[in-house]
Design a protein around this motif. Structure first.
Motif, PDB file in Angstrom:
ATOM      1  N   GLU A  26      23.314 -11.767  10.395  1.00 39.22           N
ATOM      2  CA  GLU A  26      23.862 -10.730  11.289  1.00 39.22           C
ATOM      3  C   GLU A  26      22.047  -9.111  11.074  1.00 39.22           C
ATOM      4  N   PHE A  27      21.280  -9.693  11.588  1.00 42.34           N
ATOM      5  CA  PHE A  27      20.326  -8.615  10.928  1.00 42.34           C
ATOM      6  C   PHE A  27      20.467  -7.475  12.074  1.00 42.34           C
ATOM      7  N   ILE A  28      21.313  -6.387  12.503  1.00 43.36           N
ATOM      8  CA  ILE A  28      21.174  -5.682  13.308  1.00 43.36           C
ATOM      9  C   ILE A  28      19.998  -4.595  13.006  1.00 43.36           C
ATOM     10  N   PRO A  29      19.392  -3.922  14.903  1.00 46.70           N
ATOM     11  CA  PRO A  29      18.715  -3.206  14.764  1.00 46.70           C
ATOM     12  C   PRO A  29      18.544  -2.404  14.168  1.00 46.70           C
ATOM     13  N   THR A  30      18.065  -1.245  13.912  1.00 50.58           N
ATOM     14  CA  THR A  30      18.446   0.268  13.893  1.00 50.58           C
ATOM     15  C   THR A  30      17.308   0.916  14.473  1.00 50.58           C
ATOM     16  N   PRO A  31      17.848   1.224  15.997  1.00 49.12           N
ATOM     17  CA  PRO A  31      16.572   1.887  16.677  1.00 49.12           C
ATOM     18  C   PRO A  31      16.259   3.472  15.891  1.00 49.12           C
ATOM     19  N   GLU A  32      17.950   4.110  15.684  1.00 50.85           N
ATOM     20  CA  GLU A  32      17.397   5.280  14.651  1.00 50.85           C
ATOM     21  C   GLU A  32      16.550   5.234  13.632  1.00 50.85           C
ATOM     22  N   ASN A  33      16.321   4.519  13.018  1.00 47.45           N
ATOM     23  CA  ASN A  33      15.525   3.915  11.458  1.00 47.45           C
ATOM     24  C   ASN A  33      14.642   3.226  11.636  1.00 47.45           C
ATOM     25  N   PRO A  34      13.611   2.959  12.150  1.00 47.07           N
ATOM     26  CA  PRO A  34      13.046   2.210  12.828  1.00 47.07           C
ATOM     27  C   PRO A  34      12.188   1.362  11.835  1.00 47.07           C
ATOM     28  N   ALA A  35      11.108   0.216  11.656  1.00 42.48           N
ATOM     29  CA  ALA A  35      10.414  -0.560  10.313  1.00 42.48           C
ATOM     30  C   ALA A  35       9.513   0.566   9.908  1.00 42.48           C
ATOM     31  N   ALA A  36       9.361   1.017   8.590  1.00 44.44           N
ATOM     32  CA  ALA A  36       8.499   1.796   8.377  1.00 44.44           C
ATOM     33  C   ALA A  36       7.346   0.833   8.209  1.00 44.44           C
ATOM     34  N   ARG A  37       7.290  -0.559   8.212  1.00 44.35           N
ATOM     35  CA  ARG A  37       6.402  -1.100   8.347  1.00 44.35           C
ATOM     36  C   ARG A  37       5.893  -2.695   8.957  1.00 44.35           C
TER      37      ARG A  37
ATOM     38  N   GLY B  57      12.517   5.036   4.836  1.00 44.66           N
ATOM     39  CA  GLY B  57      11.732   3.766   4.567  1.00 44.66           C
ATOM     40  C   GLY B  57      11.979   2.631   4.871  1.00 44.66           C
ATOM     41  N   GLY B  58      12.711   1.850   6.247  1.00 52.42           N
ATOM     42  CA  GLY B  58      13.629   1.076   5.579  1.00 52.42           C
ATOM     43  C   GLY B  58      12.760   0.382   6.808  1.00 52.42           C
ATOM     44  N   PRO B  59      13.300  -1.466   6.697  1.00 53.35           N
ATOM     45  CA  PRO B  59      12.750  -2.599   7.955  1.00 53.35           C
ATOM     46  C   PRO B  59      13.268  -2.757   9.220  1.00 53.35           C
ATOM     47  N   GLY B  60      13.660  -1.396   9.642  1.00 50.10           N
ATOM     48  CA  GLY B  60      14.115  -1.076  10.775  1.00 50.10           C
ATOM     49  C   GLY B  60      15.829  -2.208  11.566  1.00 50.10           C
ATOM     50  N   TYR B  61      16.291  -2.777  10.152  1.00 51.15           N
ATOM     51  CA  TYR B  61      17.496  -3.429  11.053  1.00 51.15           C
ATOM     52  C   TYR B  61      18.621  -3.464   9.556  1.00 51.15           C
ATOM     53  N   ARG B  62      20.058  -3.766   9.509  1.00 50.68           N
ATOM     54  CA  ARG B  62      20.974  -3.136   8.478  1.00 50.68           C
ATOM     55  C   ARG B  62      21.492  -4.735   8.476  1.00 50.68           C
ATOM     56  N   PHE B  63      22.184  -5.010   7.564  1.00 46.82           N
ATOM     57  CA  PHE B  63      22.980  -5.871   7.574  1.00 46.82           C
ATOM     58  C   PHE B  63      24.122  -5.922   6.404  1.00 46.82           C
ATOM     59  N   ALA B  64      25.299  -6.913   6.768  1.00 51.23           N
ATOM     60  CA  ALA B  64      26.694  -6.137   6.137  1.00 51.23           C
ATOM     61  C   ALA B  64      26.624  -6.819   4.524  1.00 51.23           C
ATOM     62  N   ASP B  65      27.334  -5.928   3.425  1.00 53.23           N
ATOM     63  CA  ASP B  65      27.764  -6.008   2.369  1.00 53.23           C
ATOM     64  C   ASP B  65      28.044  -7.587   1.924  1.00 53.23           C
ATOM     65  N   GLU B  66      28.056  -8.520   1.144  1.00 56.73           N
ATOM     66  CA  GLU B  66      28.443  -9.906   0.412  1.00 56.73           C
ATOM     67  C   GLU B  66      29.100  -8.786  -0.926  1.00 56.73           C
ATOM     68  N   VAL B  67      30.579  -8.988  -1.378  1.00 58.45           N
ATOM     69  CA  VAL B  67      30.814  -8.080  -1.914  1.00 58.45           C
ATOM     70  C   VAL B  67      31.849  -9.259  -1.912  1.00 58.45           C
ATOM     71  N   THR B  68      33.314  -9.096  -3.332  1.00 54.43           N
ATOM     72  CA  THR B  68      34.439  -9.690  -3.854  1.00 54.43           C
ATOM     73  C   THR B  68      34.950  -8.573  -3.687  1.00 54.43           C
ATOM     74  N   GLY B  69      34.312  -7.306  -4.743  1.00 56.79           N
ATOM     75  CA  GLY B  69      34.923  -6.646  -5.316  1.00 56.79           C
ATOM     76  C   GLY B  69      35.289  -6.505  -6.241  1.00 56.79           C
TER      77      GLY B  69
END
Length: 215
Positions: free
Chosen positions: A32-43, A122-134
């Motif tokens: 799930e790539f969630i849009p971040t309108p508060e941090n729009p895509a830098a490119r 200056g990110g891509p305008g979206y975010r996504f979840a961590d993929e970690v086990t701890g």
């Protein structure tokens, strides 16, 4: 005629055979790539597809003004992260960008890249979840996502040039297979020290990513 009827009756009364199971394709993962309108895509860039491969490896070549770094990324360990990195590379998001942060302290030795404007901006305008086990560790040569909290992965990543004694909350994409001498040259060129003298700031000589190839 009687023979034909007998054959037909046998066909009708014969037990039904089990249906063959459909052949399954290679494993995939849902992202799930969630849009971040508060941090729009830098490119200009679109999010990657929601369904991505979850098996195999990918080779990436990071061409910098100091030399080349080649890494092998593990889709099974971080399918969303690896696909995102490849997608941004193929979209030329990383082309002609800067690595804004270099650290060389007793706790942390990393080169941080992937932001367009400055460190952590200056990110891509979206975010996504961590993929970690701890249970993640970050030895020399690790390439992983940087973040600003849980579930805030985007384009920022770091490469460990010495070691990173940090909490296991950063998604590990893979490891450098060639070019650690490039990182050593970057570190040797120096870091702009902080007012307290800490070696955690911009590289003295700018580090530029000329292009990233995903293949």
């Amino acid at each position: 005629m009687r023979l034909l009827l007998a054959v037909l009756m046998m066909a009708v009364l014969a037990p039904a055979t089990a249906q063959a199971e459909p052949i399954s394709g290679p494993p995939t993962a849902k992202c799930e790539f969630i849009p971040t309108p508060e941090n729009p895509a830098a490119r200009p860039v679109q999010p990657p597809p929601a369904t991505v491969p979850a098996k195999g490896t990918m080779k990436v070549t990071i061409v910098t003004n100091y030399g080349v770094v080649i890494a092998k990324l593990d889709r099974a360990n971080a399918p969303c992260g690896v696909e995102n990195f490849a997608h941004l590379a193929r979209s030329w998001f990383y082309t002609m960008t800067r690595c804004w942060r270099l650290t060389d302290t007793a706790r942390l030795g990393v080169l941080q890249c992937g932001d367009i404007y400055r460190a952590e901006e200056g990110g891509p305008g979206y975010r996504f979840a961590d993929e970690v086990t701890g249970k993640e560790t970050y030895p020399r040569g690790t390439i992983a996502y940087g973040n600003q909290g849980p579930g805030t992965n985007g384009s920022e990543f770091f490469i460990v040039h010495s070691f990173a004694n940090i909490r296991p909350v950063y998604t590990v994409m893979g490891h450098v297979t060639h070019g650690m001498d490039t990182l050593d040259r970057i570190v040797k060129a120096g870091i702009v020290p902080q007012p307290d003298g800490t070696l955690d700031g911009a590289p003295k000589k700018p580090v530029r990513i000329l292009h990233v190839l995903a293949h």
